[in-house]
Design an enzyme around this catalytic site. Structure first.
Site, PDB file in Angstrom:
ATOM      1  N   HIS A 216     -28.203  20.039  -8.551  1.00  0.00           N
ATOM      2  CA  HIS A 216     -28.373  19.704  -9.977  1.00  0.00           C
ATOM      3  C   HIS A 216     -27.376  18.640 -10.416  1.00  0.00           C
ATOM      4  O   HIS A 216     -27.018  18.575 -11.594  1.00  0.00           O
ATOM      5  CB  HIS A 216     -28.217  20.951 -10.857  1.00  0.00           C
TER       6      HIS A 216
ATOM      7  N   SER B  54     -21.427 -10.036 -14.301  1.00  0.00           N
ATOM      8  CA  SER B  54     -22.120 -10.178 -15.574  1.00  0.00           C
ATOM      9  C   SER B  54     -21.654 -11.463 -16.228  1.00  0.00           C
ATOM     10  O   SER B  54     -20.489 -11.836 -16.131  1.00  0.00           O
ATOM     11  CB  SER B  54     -21.799  -8.988 -16.470  1.00  0.00           C
TER      12      SER B  54
ATOM     13  N   LYS C  75     -17.362  -6.618 -14.968  1.00  0.00           N
ATOM     14  CA  LYS C  75     -18.487  -5.987 -14.279  1.00  0.00           C
ATOM     15  C   LYS C  75     -18.662  -6.452 -12.836  1.00  0.00           C
ATOM     16  O   LYS C  75     -18.511  -7.614 -12.518  1.00  0.00           O
ATOM     17  CB  LYS C  75     -19.803  -6.284 -15.024  1.00  0.00           C
TER      18      LYS C  75
ATOM     19  N   GLU D 110     -29.837  -1.357  -6.614  1.00  0.00           N
ATOM     20  CA  GLU D 110     -30.709  -1.270  -7.799  1.00  0.00           C
ATOM     21  C   GLU D 110     -32.066  -1.911  -7.525  1.00  0.00           C
ATOM     22  O   GLU D 110     -33.109  -1.373  -7.904  1.00  0.00           O
ATOM     23  CB  GLU D 110     -30.052  -1.975  -8.992  1.00  0.00           C
TER      24      GLU D 110
END
Ligand code: ARG
Length: 472
Positions: free
Chosen positions: A163, A284, A290, A297
């Site tokens: 979980h 970024s 970043k 991704e």
């Protein structure tokens, strides 16, 4: 690409009284996307001509001319000198027309005893077979990277999750060997699919077979097929093999997507379990701090298109009556895109996984904080005579105490632990340590470092066997 779509088609224009509508010619043509079959189309044609000569339908001289002409056409294509024409519809007719231009009348004899229907089915199978062999090697490369990383990180402790909540400590090597199990199944599925790809439709002709005395076993042997297909109607219409391949690819991508999700989480500041090397990330344009995990991704994102293509092929086939229908031309773009996507994603993973930088201290700290040895304390109580349900209850109270006082179980003193049970003694700290917890799960499939080393060794042996016996 020339757009000379105004004349009637030279391959089938005989019964037509007006030229094809220009838009219809564009709409029905497949050459823009099926030209990538050129190599296998030529290989199939050379085998077909060789067989026709063997059974006496072509003379040896005609065969020689055809083979030489086709080899030259292939060289033209590979040199980028070939003029693809939409008016000639597809890769098959483009190549045949050029052959005829080069060698004259004999070129027109190549199509004896076959149809584009069995030709295209043969081309796709030959093409896919080569791609499968490449992809199998890429999976092997990734499995190798995982097994070596698992060996290096066999003792590295991290929290295991259920979980997405800290559950029990596991070793990082054990975690990534779970990825290997998924890939092993993918590999086996791929080879299984290859068996059904490697059957030769050629000889089915348009749908019913041909009146020429063809030798299908011989052509199959020349092309490295396991055997010719058994039913001409099925041969020209079947695309199960492409669907199966896309099903394999969907499962593979789903697995890579799951691994990607974990890499993305682990690379976040909140987990901080790993560093992805800079060369697999981007920055970024607005937030200077970043470093984005773009590669995992994108792999996660590309999973959707592969699953989508699987569904589009299933839908493409679901209402088609026997035998060939033009619908089948729609099989290629989804299949090609699946191939391109899977190869890119495997390449990215094969390069990235061996380069993962593991932050062992942070993983250990996260496992230490999350009461991950609570089950070990319960098991300890059971060994000391407490029934499991009672042990569960006792440990639950100890955890509540820990939360209240901001202490993990292993941070508590013996006296603090003993307030929950008299069955707790000094030796409890052996099981409350993370190392004790993982080492105790010392059986086949368990997370103990010795088991991880054994498992990684088995993977490397299997890979060695694969590459030395050249299984595909
Ligand atoms: N371009 C066609 C395809 O991809 C080749 C077969 C065409 N056959 C035909 N009878 N129109 O399926």
């Amino acid at each position: 690409m020339s757009k000379d779509t105004n004349s009637t088609n030279q391959s089938w224009g005989g019964r037509f009284s007006e030229p094809t509508d220009e838009f219809v010619a564009q709409f029905t043509a497949s050459v823009n996307f099926d030209q990538r079959l050129y190599y296998h189309d030529i290989a199939g044609s050379i085998a077909h001509a060789t067989m026709l000569a063997k059974v006496g339908v072509l003379t040896d001289e005609e065969k020689q001319q055809i083979v030489q002409g086709l080899n030259e056409v292939r060289e033209e294509i590979e040199a980028g000198e070939f003029q693809w024409s939409v008016a000639l519809e597809d890769v098959h007719m483009n190549i045949e027309a050029r052959l005829t231009q080069k060698i004259g009348l004999t070129g027109k004899k190549l199509h004896t005893g076959r149809s584009r229907n069995d030709q295209v089915a043969t081309d796709i199978r030959l093409y896919l077979r080569d791609e499968i062999d490449f992809i199998a090697d890429e999976i092997t490369r990734l499995q190798h990277g995982i097994a070596e990383l698992a060996q290096r990180e066999a003792d590295t402790i991290m929290p295991g999750f259920t979980h997405l909540q800290t559950a029990q400590p596991v070793t990082f090597g054990h975690h990534i060997l779970a990825w290997n199990e998924m890939l092993q199944r993918d590999y086996e599925r791929l080879l299984d699919c290859r068996d059904r790809v490697n059957v030769m439709p050629l000889g089915a002709a348009a749908l019913a077979g041909t009146t020429y005395p063809i030798d299908r076993d011989y052509t199959a042997m020349l092309l490295g097929f396991d055997r010719p297909s058994y039913n001409s109607l099925d041969s020209v219409s079947d695309r199960d093999f492409a669907i199966e391949f896309c099903a394999f690819a969907s499962l593979l991508m789903m697995h890579l997507s799951r691994a990607s999700e974990e890499l993305i989480l682990w690379a976040s500041a909140q987990f901080d379990f790993i560093d992805l090397p800079d060369r697999f990330c981007t920055g970024s344009s607005i937030m200077p701090q970043k470093k984005n995990p773009d590669v995992p991704e994108l792999v996660r994102g590309k999973t959707g298109r592969v699953t989508g293509h699987l569904l589009s092929l299933l839908t493409l086939m679901k209402s088609q009556p026997l035998a060939y229908n033009k619908d089948n031309q729609e099989d290629k773009e989804p299949l090609f895109d699946v191939l391109d996507t899977v190869k890119d994603c495997l390449r990215a993973y094969g390069d990235m996984v061996p380069a993962l930088q593991v932050k062992a201290e942070n993983m250990r700290e996260a496992a230490r904080k999350g009461f991950s040895t609570a089950t070990d304390l319960a098991d300890y109580l059971v060994v000391n005579g407490v029934p499991f349900r009672d042990a569960h209850e006792i440990v639950g109270k100890a955890v509540a105490f820990g939360i209240e006082h901001n202490k993990d179980l292993s941070d508590m003193s013996l006296e603090e632990l003993q307030q929950f049970s008299h069955n707790i003694n000094k030796d409890v700290f052996d099981v409350l340590t993370l190392e004790g917890s993982v080492s105790a799960r010392n059986h086949l499939g368990g997370t103990a470092p010795t088991q991880v080393r054994e498992a990684a060794k088995r993977v490397l042996e299997e890979i060695n066997f694969r590459t030395s016996s050249n299984v595909h």
